[in-house]
Design an enzyme around this catalytic site. Structure first.
Site, mmCIF file in Angstrom:
data_model
loop_
_atom_site.group_PDB
_atom_site.id
_atom_site.type_symbol
_atom_site.label_atom_id
_atom_site.label_comp_id
_atom_site.label_asym_id
_atom_site.label_seq_id
_atom_site.Cartn_x
_atom_site.Cartn_y
_atom_site.Cartn_z
ATOM 1 N N HIS A 155 0.881 -1.399 -0.009
ATOM 2 C CA HIS A 155 0.040 -0.074 -0.015
ATOM 3 C C HIS A 155 0.843 1.342 0.079
ATOM 4 O O HIS A 155 1.708 1.546 0.884
ATOM 5 C CB HIS A 155 -0.988 -0.014 1.193
ATOM 6 C CG HIS A 155 -1.898 1.196 1.051
ATOM 7 N ND1 HIS A 155 -3.298 1.041 0.578
ATOM 8 C CD2 HIS A 155 -1.681 2.319 1.845
ATOM 9 C CE1 HIS A 155 -3.635 2.290 0.970
ATOM 10 N NE2 HIS A 155 -2.963 3.293 1.409
ATOM 11 N N CYS A 156 0.811 2.021 -0.999
ATOM 12 C CA CYS A 156 1.465 3.064 -1.377
ATOM 13 C C CYS A 156 1.067 4.359 -0.926
ATOM 14 O O CYS A 156 0.056 5.016 -1.958
ATOM 15 C CB CYS A 156 2.290 3.268 -2.662
ATOM 16 S SG CYS A 156 3.294 4.732 -2.824
ATOM 17 N N PRO A 157 1.075 5.158 0.193
ATOM 18 C CA PRO A 157 0.521 6.254 0.563
ATOM 19 C C PRO A 157 0.916 7.502 -0.418
ATOM 20 O O PRO A 157 0.283 8.420 -0.499
ATOM 21 C CB PRO A 157 1.111 6.777 1.875
ATOM 22 C CG PRO A 157 2.452 6.123 2.008
ATOM 23 C CD PRO A 157 2.383 4.806 1.300
ATOM 24 N N GLY B 151 -1.713 7.196 -2.866
ATOM 25 C CA GLY B 151 -3.047 6.914 -2.302
ATOM 26 C C GLY B 151 -3.913 5.873 -2.856
ATOM 27 O O GLY B 151 -4.919 6.054 -2.672
ATOM 28 N N ASN B 152 -3.124 4.680 -2.874
ATOM 29 C CA ASN B 152 -3.860 3.212 -3.425
ATOM 30 C C ASN B 152 -2.894 2.401 -3.217
ATOM 31 O O ASN B 152 -1.770 2.345 -2.884
ATOM 32 C CB ASN B 152 -4.151 3.570 -4.708
ATOM 33 C CG ASN B 152 -5.159 2.433 -5.354
ATOM 34 O OD1 ASN B 152 -5.907 1.887 -4.356
ATOM 35 N ND2 ASN B 152 -5.647 2.576 -6.628
#
Length: 336
Positions: free
Chosen positions: A190-192, A195-196
């Protein structure tokens, strides 16, 4: 459940001669009830926009920061560096930068707005069927299903874990994201910053984003270094000319020893040798300070201010001849 009655409509009240009847729907619902889309009742922690065409994670506050950093960095580059580089190098520099910028933004938005490969949760009937298959004791008490299930992939045993949230065995390489609360197929992370989640359906866009961003960053960094190098060369080249000619910036601008004043006169301070001029300006003896700024005044003396009516003493040379002889000897030693 509340029982709803059907009401028959009198045909004469409609002013028609037929005997057609009409009934109302149970519970007073209308025929034109709007159908709800699946994204409106989606159980995961996601946000949907444009009628479900765009989806983001619930915690997507870092995405505007990512976009802002890219726009600010690129905007400064196009504003301050590109005009100078176009004049001194080539017009293709802003073209290459613009192509890389568009590619980076496109890949970022595709990564952020694309379904990463979310698996739908099991329906109640499907979840109950799995539980019935596992519960072989026939007892009425609830027993949770086991956590793993083994399958063969290329003659290797792979364990499938049961997801108690999605009520299903996760397919191979699938993991449940705790932030999005979804099982994502071929879950990477999960890559902040985007945002997804990054999974099976948007990994190619994520890879294109990080590669193009690396190229854009390297390109901007190289252009900035080139810009600074060219500017320093312009300044250092001018002062190298001054040192080689034994001139000052003030003398060169005013044209004190050139034909700018309308009269031809040579520089009296030059030694007519570039090497000698450089040695005298850069390596000559450092003259002492004449103001003695850290000296002490005698107690009886008071500083006197000089006025326009004060008579100046006659000018006396302060060993100017000796200083000139020292400089001449140093220049001769450099050329020897």
């Amino acid at each position: 459940m509340k029982n709803c009655e059907y009401q028959q409509i009198d045909p004469r009240a409609l002013g028609t001669s037929n005997t057609r009847t009409s009934t109302t729907l149970p519970c007073g619902r209308k025929n034109s009830q709007r159908l709800r889309r699946k994204w409106e009742v989606f159980p995961g922690e996601n946000r949907f926009y444009c009628d479900g065409r765009i989806m983001l994670a619930r915690q997507c506050g870092v995405l505007p920061l990512t976009i802002g950093l890219i726009f600010i960095t690129s905007g400064l580059f196009f504003t301050f560096d590109c005009p100078f580089l176009v004049r001194h190098l080539t017009v293709f520099i802003p073209v290459i930068g613009g192509v890389l910028f568009i590619f980076v933004i496109t890949a970022l938005l595709q990564t952020s707005f694309t379904d990463p490969g979310i698996l739908p949760r099991a329906l109640p009937d499907e979840a109950a069927d799995i539980e019935r298959q596992i519960d072989n004791s026939g007892s009425s008490t609830y027993r949770p299903p086991p956590r793993t299930k083994e399958i063969l992939i290329n003659d290797q045993v792979v364990k499938l874990k049961y997801c108690f949230t999605c009520k299903m065995f996760r397919p191979p390489r699938t993991s449940h994201c705790s932030l999005c609360d979804n099982c994502v197929e071929r879950f990477d992370h999960h890559c902040p910053w985007v945002g997804n989640c990054v999974g099976k359906r948007n990994y190619r866009f994520f890879y294109a984003f990080i590669v193009s961003l690396s190229f854009l960053t390297s390109f901007i960094f190289g252009c900035v270094i080139t810009h600074l190098t060219l500017r320093s060369q312009i300044g250092s080249g001018f002062h190298t000319y001054l040192v080689a000619s034994n001139l000052t910036t003030n003398e060169d601008i005013k044209g004190s020893w050139s034909s700018k004043r309308g009269e031809e006169s040579g520089n009296p301070y030059t030694y007519n040798n570039i090497f000698t001029n450089c040695c005298v300006v850069l390596c000559g003896p450092m003259p002492p300070s004449l103001i003695d700024r850290r000296g002490f005044l005698p107690p009886a003396d008071t500083p006197q201010t000089m006025t326009s009516d004060t008579e100046l003493p006659p000018f006396r040379a302060k060993n100017d001849a000796n200083m000139e002889e020292n400089c001449q000897e140093f220049a001769n030693s450099c050329t020897a």
